[in-house]
Design a protein around this motif. Structure first.
Motif, mmCIF file in Angstrom:
data_model
loop_
_atom_site.group_PDB
_atom_site.id
_atom_site.type_symbol
_atom_site.label_atom_id
_atom_site.label_comp_id
_atom_site.label_asym_id
_atom_site.label_seq_id
_atom_site.Cartn_x
_atom_site.Cartn_y
_atom_site.Cartn_z
ATOM 1 N N VAL A 321 0.859 -1.178 0.000
ATOM 2 C CA VAL A 321 0.000 0.000 0.000
ATOM 3 C C VAL A 321 0.894 1.227 0.000
ATOM 4 N N TYR A 322 0.676 2.122 -0.977
ATOM 5 C CA TYR A 322 1.496 3.312 -1.107
ATOM 6 C C TYR A 322 0.997 4.431 -0.200
ATOM 7 N N LEU A 323 1.927 5.125 0.411
ATOM 8 C CA LEU A 323 1.652 6.354 1.140
ATOM 9 C C LEU A 323 2.255 7.493 0.330
ATOM 10 N N SER A 324 1.429 8.449 -0.101
ATOM 11 C CA SER A 324 1.960 9.484 -0.977
ATOM 12 C C SER A 324 1.062 10.699 -0.984
ATOM 13 N N SER A 325 1.694 11.848 -1.198
ATOM 14 C CA SER A 325 0.948 13.085 -1.424
ATOM 15 C C SER A 325 0.710 13.302 -2.912
ATOM 16 N N GLU A 326 1.057 12.295 -3.715
ATOM 17 C CA GLU A 326 0.878 12.374 -5.170
ATOM 18 C C GLU A 326 -0.605 12.480 -5.517
ATOM 19 N N THR A 327 -0.958 13.526 -6.278
ATOM 20 C CA THR A 327 -2.357 13.731 -6.659
ATOM 21 C C THR A 327 -2.605 13.469 -8.136
ATOM 22 N N ASP A 328 -1.553 13.208 -8.890
ATOM 23 C CA ASP A 328 -1.682 12.937 -10.321
ATOM 24 C C ASP A 328 -2.320 11.555 -10.501
ATOM 25 N N ILE A 329 -3.545 11.513 -11.006
ATOM 26 C CA ILE A 329 -4.264 10.249 -11.159
ATOM 27 C C ILE A 329 -3.518 9.310 -12.100
ATOM 28 N N GLY A 330 -2.936 9.865 -13.164
ATOM 29 C CA GLY A 330 -2.190 9.040 -14.098
ATOM 30 C C GLY A 330 -1.013 8.359 -13.424
ATOM 31 N N MET A 331 -0.308 9.086 -12.559
ATOM 32 C CA MET A 331 0.810 8.503 -11.813
ATOM 33 C C MET A 331 0.322 7.396 -10.881
ATOM 34 N N GLN A 332 -0.807 7.634 -10.221
ATOM 35 C CA GLN A 332 -1.350 6.627 -9.313
ATOM 36 C C GLN A 332 -1.738 5.353 -10.071
ATOM 37 N N MET A 333 -2.376 5.513 -11.217
ATOM 38 C CA MET A 333 -2.775 4.347 -12.003
ATOM 39 C C MET A 333 -1.562 3.566 -12.492
ATOM 40 N N ALA A 334 -0.534 4.296 -12.919
ATOM 41 C CA ALA A 334 0.682 3.623 -13.378
ATOM 42 C C ALA A 334 1.333 2.848 -12.230
ATOM 43 N N ALA A 335 1.342 3.453 -11.030
ATOM 44 C CA ALA A 335 1.951 2.794 -9.877
ATOM 45 C C ALA A 335 1.194 1.519 -9.509
#
Length: 533
Positions: A321-335
């Protein structure tokens, strides 16, 4: 009597609510929600659906209030409504503590007390017409396993006593408005009980209607009573699983401290590393059930670290499970496509994080469990049984030790299937599995070897004691009624027993016990034979 760990959790709920009343700000209410979340999880683990339902509802309400600072300060009417819910929860806890000991029958003469929670009430109420064809057989079967069964007509008033373990409902014809309303009233008064509705049409609308009324389980009519005993025994079986283990990969000391504090509040063991270079070593040493992975760290990203884990066969299904402040949906989907299981946004909601962690770990452990357990009985499967026997023999080393291997086969099982059908045959297999689990010790090995055949390994005892133990189980199984829609049938088993060190290896022990089993069948069945010297 409520066990101490659960009492501690509800004491924390009471204390956090007192702090909310003294200082009603957002932070205090989040702490209160955390205490409720912890109590909810403990109730679910101990099969207390009413208390779990009350805690969960209040927790959701508190979290909704806390999400909007504009709700504070709370109005007097909101505080009063919350106080009433807290009082209802605490009074329900007190009711659970005062189980009438005259209505509780312990299983000390029937089961291994290490395997079952003997602090749970053993009373079952059966709401059904006395003439219903299932009533007599079902009551006999439950009584055989040590439960006190009380029957009520649908119109009968319920006694003002402590909540029973289970309330079973069997309609005379169908669940109409009167029956549904009756279930709803019973749910309101007996929050700590499980409500099982039998003979439910296998249709969405009636099942949803009963669940809305407060039922915990709806058993379709096609299943008859075959799943009832399994569900009831599951309620009292001790859940002595190891604490959940989480590996935290986070380079921020502040974030690590907050994560560890949240996990520890919920009884989740954890180990933290700040450098992903140590990830593989930490996984091998700590053997986590889940990895909480920061997305952005020195040396490599969380996605890169996860991709490395996924190259290793032992870690391909380990939840990440990732913990991140990343808000880019594309980045999240790729991860997620590259090996992660879920995102938790920073700053994280502590209740949401623990809920995600626990649900992921539960599925992961269930998947691991399914690889070594038989799906019908929950016992060890063929391969796992043999492996456990091999490990038990290796554990002796050069020291003297003793154990017995027993091979068991249900008599005339093909005839049971041919005459009564395969669902009834499956029930006979399950009943024997439950009887073995109940009568044998937690240290013994019990497996379904294949079909109607079982293998039992009795640790630390010799032939004479092992023979007497299995002989008592054989006699009791022959007397056990197997309930189905037309009434009840009886079955028996034959068995053979061999002992170590007379037979030195696992293959020799199994072969000797199997030969003794064949001799028992040749001698007339429903008997136990010793392996030839």
């Amino acid at each position: 009597m409520l066990n101490k760990p659960l009492a501690v959790h509800f004491r924390a709920v009471q204390e956090r609510w007192g702090e909310c009343l003294n200082n009603p700000d957002t932070n205090q209410f989040i702490e209160f929600a955390l205490a409720l979340n912890s109590a909810t999880e403990q109730c679910k683990e101990r099969k207390l659906p009413g208390l779990s339902r009350l805690c969960e509802g209040l927790q959701n309400e508190v979290m909704n209030l806390s999400d909007n600072p504009a709700n504070f300060p709370l109005t007097h009417s909101v505080v009063s409504a919350l106080s009433r819910q807290v009082e209802t929860i605490l009074s329900s806890v007190e009711t659970s503590r005062k189980v009438d000991v005259q209505e509780r029958r312990t299983l000390s003469t029937l089961v291994d007390v290490e395997r079952f929670d003997t602090t749970r009430p053993r009373t079952i109420w059966l709401v059904a017409d006395a003439r219903h064809p299932w009533v007599e057989g079902l009551a006999k079967q439950l009584d055989f396993f040590g439960f006190a069964v009380r029957r009520f007509d649908w119109e009968d008033p319920m006694p003002p006593t402590a909540s029973p373990l289970v309330i079973l409902f069997i309609p005379q014809h169908e669940y109409g408005n009167a029956e549904t309303e009756r279930i709803q009233r019973i749910r309101a008064h007996y929050q700590a009980s499980q409500l099982f509705c039998l003979a439910v049409p296998e249709l969405l609308d009636p099942m949803v209607c009963l669940l809305r009324a407060g039922a915990d389980l709806t058993i379709p009519a096609v299943q008859e009573t075959t799943t009832v005993l399994a569900q009831v025994l599951d309620l009292i079986e001790a859940q002595d699983q190891e604490p959940y283990r989480v590996l935290v990969v986070e380079d921020s000391p502040t974030a690590t401290a907050m994560i560890k504090r949240t996990l520890e509040q919920h009884g989740i063991a954890n180990y933290a590393i700040s450098n992903p270079e140590h990830l593989l070593d930490a996984v091998w040493r700590y053997q986590p059930d889940l990895v909480l992975m920061d997305m952005h760290m020195p040396h490599c990203t969380g996605v890169e670290a996860t991709r490395v884990l996924r190259q290793l066969p032992a870690c391909r299904s380990l939840p990440v499970v990732y913990l991140s402040s990343e808000t880019d949906i594309g980045m999240q989907m790729a991860a997620l496509r590259l090996g992660g299981d879920q995102f938790i946004a920073k700053p994280f909601n502590p209740v949401l994080m623990t809920t995600i962690v626990k649900s992921k770990i539960e599925r992961y452990r269930e998947m691991q469990r399914s690889g070594v357990h038989d799906s019908l009985t929950g016992l060890l499967n063929h391969t796992a049984s043999k492996t456990r026997l091999q490990n038990a023999l290796l554990a002796f080393g050069k020291e003297a030790g003793s154990l017995c291997v027993v091979m068991i086969d249900i008599d005339h099982f093909k005839s049971i299937n041919d005459v009564h059908g395969h669902p009834v045959g499956d029930q006979v297999i399950r009943n024997l599995a439950w009887l073995l689990k109940g009568r044998l010790r937690a240290t013994d090995i019990i497996g379904r070897y294949g079909g109607e055949e079982f293998m039992v390994v009795l640790r630390g005892i010799g032939m004479s004691e092992g023979f007497d133990m299995i002989e008592r189980i054989r006699e009791d199984f022959a007397a056990l009624p197997h309930v189905y829609s037309q009434g009840a049938l009886h079955a028996s088993f034959s068995a053979g027993i061999a002992s170590y060190p007379l037979y030195a290896t696992d293959s020799e022990l199994i072969a000797a016990a199997d030969n003794a089993l064949l001799e028992a069948k040749r001698a007339g069945r429903n008997r136990l034979e010793r392996a030839a010297l």
